[in-house]
Scaffold this motif. Structure first.
Motif, PDB file in Angstrom:
ATOM      1  N   PRO A 196      22.962  79.097  49.623  1.00  0.00           N
ATOM      2  CA  PRO A 196      23.246  79.092  51.055  1.00  0.00           C
ATOM      3  C   PRO A 196      24.018  77.828  51.437  1.00  0.00           C
ATOM      4  O   PRO A 196      23.993  76.845  50.698  1.00  0.00           O
ATOM      5  CB  PRO A 196      21.852  79.089  51.679  1.00  0.00           C
ATOM      6  N   PRO A 197      24.693  77.837  52.601  1.00  0.00           N
ATOM      7  CA  PRO A 197      25.349  76.609  53.064  1.00  0.00           C
ATOM      8  C   PRO A 197      24.353  75.457  53.107  1.00  0.00           C
ATOM      9  O   PRO A 197      23.199  75.625  53.530  1.00  0.00           O
ATOM     10  CB  PRO A 197      25.851  76.989  54.461  1.00  0.00           C
ATOM     11  N   LEU A 198      24.805  74.288  52.651  1.00  0.00           N
ATOM     12  CA  LEU A 198      23.890  73.173  52.378  1.00  0.00           C
ATOM     13  C   LEU A 198      23.651  72.289  53.595  1.00  0.00           C
ATOM     14  O   LEU A 198      24.598  71.771  54.198  1.00  0.00           O
ATOM     15  CB  LEU A 198      24.456  72.338  51.234  1.00  0.00           C
ATOM     16  N   THR A 199      22.393  72.090  53.935  1.00  0.00           N
ATOM     17  CA  THR A 199      22.015  71.053  54.897  1.00  0.00           C
ATOM     18  C   THR A 199      22.211  69.704  54.215  1.00  0.00           C
ATOM     19  O   THR A 199      21.778  69.503  53.075  1.00  0.00           O
ATOM     20  CB  THR A 199      20.550  71.211  55.336  1.00  0.00           C
ATOM     21  N   THR A 200      22.847  68.765  54.912  1.00  0.00           N
ATOM     22  CA  THR A 200      23.189  67.493  54.262  1.00  0.00           C
ATOM     23  C   THR A 200      23.403  66.403  55.301  1.00  0.00           C
ATOM     24  O   THR A 200      23.476  66.670  56.501  1.00  0.00           O
ATOM     25  CB  THR A 200      24.466  67.669  53.399  1.00  0.00           C
ATOM     26  N   VAL A 201      23.489  65.176  54.829  1.00  0.00           N
ATOM     27  CA  VAL A 201      23.796  64.028  55.680  1.00  0.00           C
ATOM     28  C   VAL A 201      25.261  63.673  55.468  1.00  0.00           C
ATOM     29  O   VAL A 201      25.690  63.434  54.337  1.00  0.00           O
ATOM     30  CB  VAL A 201      22.904  62.818  55.342  1.00  0.00           C
ATOM     31  N   ARG A 202      26.010  63.641  56.563  1.00  0.00           N
ATOM     32  CA  ARG A 202      27.438  63.340  56.467  1.00  0.00           C
ATOM     33  C   ARG A 202      27.654  61.835  56.440  1.00  0.00           C
ATOM     34  O   ARG A 202      27.148  61.106  57.293  1.00  0.00           O
ATOM     35  CB  ARG A 202      28.186  63.948  57.651  1.00  0.00           C
ATOM     36  N   GLN A 203      28.414  61.362  55.458  1.00  0.00           N
ATOM     37  CA  GLN A 203      28.735  59.937  55.378  1.00  0.00           C
ATOM     38  C   GLN A 203      29.976  59.627  56.223  1.00  0.00           C
ATOM     39  O   GLN A 203      31.014  60.287  56.061  1.00  0.00           O
ATOM     40  CB  GLN A 203      28.989  59.526  53.926  1.00  0.00           C
ATOM     41  N   PRO A 204      29.918  58.618  57.084  1.00  0.00           N
ATOM     42  CA  PRO A 204      31.055  58.297  57.967  1.00  0.00           C
ATOM     43  C   PRO A 204      32.045  57.350  57.298  1.00  0.00           C
ATOM     44  O   PRO A 204      32.245  56.214  57.740  1.00  0.00           O
ATOM     45  CB  PRO A 204      30.361  57.640  59.160  1.00  0.00           C
ATOM     46  N   GLY A 239      25.752  49.693  63.658  1.00  0.00           N
ATOM     47  CA  GLY A 239      25.208  50.495  62.574  1.00  0.00           C
ATOM     48  C   GLY A 239      25.936  51.814  62.465  1.00  0.00           C
ATOM     49  O   GLY A 239      26.430  52.358  63.459  1.00  0.00           O
ATOM     50  N   PRO A 240      26.054  52.364  61.247  1.00  0.00           N
ATOM     51  CA  PRO A 240      26.738  53.644  61.077  1.00  0.00           C
ATOM     52  C   PRO A 240      25.958  54.771  61.740  1.00  0.00           C
ATOM     53  O   PRO A 240      24.722  54.738  61.796  1.00  0.00           O
ATOM     54  CB  PRO A 240      26.780  53.821  59.552  1.00  0.00           C
ATOM     55  N   PRO A 241      26.632  55.790  62.265  1.00  0.00           N
ATOM     56  CA  PRO A 241      25.917  56.916  62.871  1.00  0.00           C
ATOM     57  C   PRO A 241      25.178  57.714  61.814  1.00  0.00           C
ATOM     58  O   PRO A 241      25.610  57.789  60.655  1.00  0.00           O
ATOM     59  CB  PRO A 241      27.048  57.736  63.507  1.00  0.00           C
ATOM     60  N   VAL A 242      24.068  58.295  62.207  1.00  0.00           N
ATOM     61  CA  VAL A 242      23.311  59.170  61.312  1.00  0.00           C
ATOM     62  C   VAL A 242      23.614  60.604  61.731  1.00  0.00           C
ATOM     63  O   VAL A 242      23.239  61.032  62.823  1.00  0.00           O
ATOM     64  CB  VAL A 242      21.800  58.888  61.379  1.00  0.00           C
ATOM     65  N   ASP A 243      24.306  61.320  60.872  1.00  0.00           N
ATOM     66  CA  ASP A 243      24.805  62.648  61.220  1.00  0.00           C
ATOM     67  C   ASP A 243      24.221  63.676  60.249  1.00  0.00           C
ATOM     68  O   ASP A 243      24.777  63.934  59.178  1.00  0.00           O
ATOM     69  CB  ASP A 243      26.333  62.630  61.152  1.00  0.00           C
ATOM     70  N   LEU A 244      23.089  64.258  60.628  1.00  0.00           N
ATOM     71  CA  LEU A 244      22.454  65.284  59.808  1.00  0.00           C
ATOM     72  C   LEU A 244      23.074  66.636  60.148  1.00  0.00           C
ATOM     73  O   LEU A 244      23.024  67.087  61.297  1.00  0.00           O
ATOM     74  CB  LEU A 244      20.946  65.315  60.060  1.00  0.00           C
ATOM     75  N   ILE A 245      23.673  67.282  59.162  1.00  0.00           N
ATOM     76  CA  ILE A 245      24.313  68.578  59.354  1.00  0.00           C
ATOM     77  C   ILE A 245      23.342  69.655  58.869  1.00  0.00           C
ATOM     78  O   ILE A 245      23.130  69.827  57.673  1.00  0.00           O
ATOM     79  CB  ILE A 245      25.637  68.676  58.564  1.00  0.00           C
ATOM     80  N   VAL A 246      22.726  70.350  59.829  1.00  0.00           N
ATOM     81  CA  VAL A 246      21.714  71.352  59.481  1.00  0.00           C
ATOM     82  C   VAL A 246      22.389  72.694  59.260  1.00  0.00           C
ATOM     83  O   VAL A 246      23.033  73.241  60.152  1.00  0.00           O
ATOM     84  CB  VAL A 246      20.648  71.460  60.584  1.00  0.00           C
ATOM     85  N   ARG A 247      22.229  73.213  58.034  1.00  0.00           N
ATOM     86  CA  ARG A 247      22.772  74.529  57.694  1.00  0.00           C
ATOM     87  C   ARG A 247      21.624  75.423  57.197  1.00  0.00           C
ATOM     88  O   ARG A 247      20.497  75.258  57.657  1.00  0.00           O
ATOM     89  CB  ARG A 247      23.893  74.382  56.668  1.00  0.00           C
ATOM     90  N   ALA A 248      21.915  76.336  56.297  1.00  0.00           N
ATOM     91  CA  ALA A 248      20.938  77.375  55.967  1.00  0.00           C
ATOM     92  C   ALA A 248      20.067  77.081  54.756  1.00  0.00           C
ATOM     93  O   ALA A 248      19.309  77.946  54.332  1.00  0.00           O
ATOM     94  CB  ALA A 248      21.679  78.702  55.751  1.00  0.00           C
ATOM     95  N   SER A 249      20.139  75.887  54.183  1.00  0.00           N
ATOM     96  CA  SER A 249      19.350  75.613  52.969  1.00  0.00           C
ATOM     97  C   SER A 249      17.983  75.021  53.275  1.00  0.00           C
ATOM     98  O   SER A 249      17.241  74.674  52.350  1.00  0.00           O
ATOM     99  CB  SER A 249      20.120  74.667  52.037  1.00  0.00           C
ATOM    100  N   THR A 250      17.617  74.893  54.557  1.00  0.00           N
ATOM    101  CA  THR A 250      16.306  74.355  54.923  1.00  0.00           C
ATOM    102  C   THR A 250      15.614  75.298  55.897  1.00  0.00           C
ATOM    103  O   THR A 250      16.256  75.907  56.763  1.00  0.00           O
ATOM    104  CB  THR A 250      16.428  72.956  55.563  1.00  0.00           C
ATOM    105  N   ALA A 251      14.292  75.381  55.744  1.00  0.00           N
ATOM    106  CA  ALA A 251      13.470  76.256  56.576  1.00  0.00           C
ATOM    107  C   ALA A 251      12.017  75.817  56.432  1.00  0.00           C
ATOM    108  O   ALA A 251      11.682  75.001  55.562  1.00  0.00           O
ATOM    109  CB  ALA A 251      13.632  77.719  56.148  1.00  0.00           C
ATOM    110  N   PRO A 252      11.107  76.330  57.281  1.00  0.00           N
ATOM    111  CA  PRO A 252       9.685  76.021  57.083  1.00  0.00           C
ATOM    112  C   PRO A 252       9.220  76.481  55.710  1.00  0.00           C
ATOM    113  O   PRO A 252       9.825  77.383  55.098  1.00  0.00           O
ATOM    114  CB  PRO A 252       9.003  76.816  58.209  1.00  0.00           C
TER     115      PRO A 252
END
Length: 369
Positions: A296-304, A332-345
């Protein structure tokens, strides 16, 4: 008659006075714009840059170096690697340096060479650079000695710095621990009892920072801290770790220190019959271009990378051109969590129980190799 060679047509290179005349400003204002000095309105700046573009004006950096005692060049020490993080950061630095009007000189180091940084710095100083960027992501110390690098120009260090003595030492690109903590907290907020970690090689500063952030998120919420699996940044190492994680049904969430390893991990889990995210949630780090298109599309942290390079180089150029002024403040660098379909309860059967492996230690992790 060939265009541009007719009688009466000037072939002389345009000068700053020509730019000033076309833009309707003084020659001093043109100089201020190209030196990126403050107190120039955006309207005036646009007019000057547009006039320069129309005329094909280029600054004579050689003449400026003779007048100012500076070469208008910035040196970069970087690891010679095609890995996404270091390569993207170098590209960001190259783009920003081009926009500042400075020339860029790059010296690559080789992983495993303890003298690589000092040798690269010496090479750049011999070329007369006005400032140095150290973007060296690996701790090459093998004898425990911290002998400071002696550098007589301002220095910008991307990430945790080696010991440096310089007129000005600036840092940029830190904050990976906070990003890793955010990724781990995302998984905990979904209801996972704990989060496993697929770490990068611990000689890399970035891998250590991401491990620290993951651990801090777990310990702050009094969660069990599982043993760490360590990869080498490659998808193949993620696949190998995924085979081990797949054999333990207590694993319901994994934070991977980069996206490539996360993609290999997902492949191994899927082949073993562990669905992502229904059985195991996975978060990566970097947001590489392919992350949005895997299954599935990956949930990840985007590096700026670009933002870090832009702010860092702005501060470095200020230090070069204003040696007695206070350094510009950093943010400080922004924290940009990109939530996609690889995470769920977590799956219902796993909710409320701890996903700790038998050799896990609460509040700590085994020492890295």
């Amino acid at each position: 008659m060939t265009p541009g060679t007719g009688r009466g047509r000037s072939t002389a290179a345009p000068r700053s006075v020509d730019v000033a005349r076309l833009a309707g400003v003084s020659q001093k204002t043109v100089s201020r714009v190209f030196n990126d000095e403050p107190y120039v309105s955006e309207d005036v700046r646009r007019r000057v840059l547009h006039a320069a573009e129309q005329l094909g004006y280029r600054r004579n950096n050689a003449a400026r170096a003779l007048a100012s005692g500076r070469t208008r060049s910035i040196g970069v020490v970087t690891l010679g690697t095609a890995l996404y993080g270091p390569a993207s950061l170098l590209m960001g630095v190259e783009r920003v340096v081009r926009d500042t009007g400075y020339a860029l000189r790059v010296v690559n180091t080789v992983e495993g060479d303890p003298a690589g940084i000092s040798g690269a710095v010496d090479s750049l100083l011999d070329q007369g650079v006005d400032g140095i960027v150290i973007s060296e992501p690996i701790d090459e110390q093998t004898d425990g000695e911290d002998v400071p690098l002696q550098i007589d120009v301002p220095v910008l260090v991307m990430g945790p710095p080696p010991p440096v003595t310089a007129p000005t030492v600036l840092t940029a690109g830190d904050g990976a621990d906070l990003m890793a903590r955010t990724a781990t907290e995302h998984l905990l907020a979904l209801g996972h009892a704990t989060v496993h970690h697929l770490a990068g090689p611990q000689r890399w500063y970035a891998a250590r920072d991401r491990l620290k952030g993951w651990q801090a998120a777990l310990t702050s919420q009094d969660r069990d801290v599982p043993a760490v699996a360590e990869g080498d940044w490659s998808a193949a190492s993620g696949y190998a770790a995924g085979q081990r994680f797949a054999a333990d049904d207590r694993v319901t969430a994994v934070f991977s220190a980069n996206d490539d390893m996360a993609i290999g991990l997902i492949r191994a889990l899927t082949e073993a019959g562990r669905r992502v995210p229904e059985d195991v949630s996975v978060v990566g780090f970097d947001d590489i271009p392919v992350a949005a298109y895997v299954t599935p599309p990956l949930t990840t942290v985007r590096q700026p990378f670009d933002a870090v390079a832009q702010e860092g180089l702005k501060r470095l150029v200020h230090a070069i051109e204003n040696p007695v002024a206070d350094p510009l403040p950093s943010s400080g660098p922004p924290v940009d969590l990109i939530v996609r379909a690889s995470t769920a309860p977590p799956p219902r059967s796993a909710r409320g129980r701890h996903g700790t492996t038998p050799d896990a230690a609460k509040g700590g992790v085994p020492a890295a190799d």
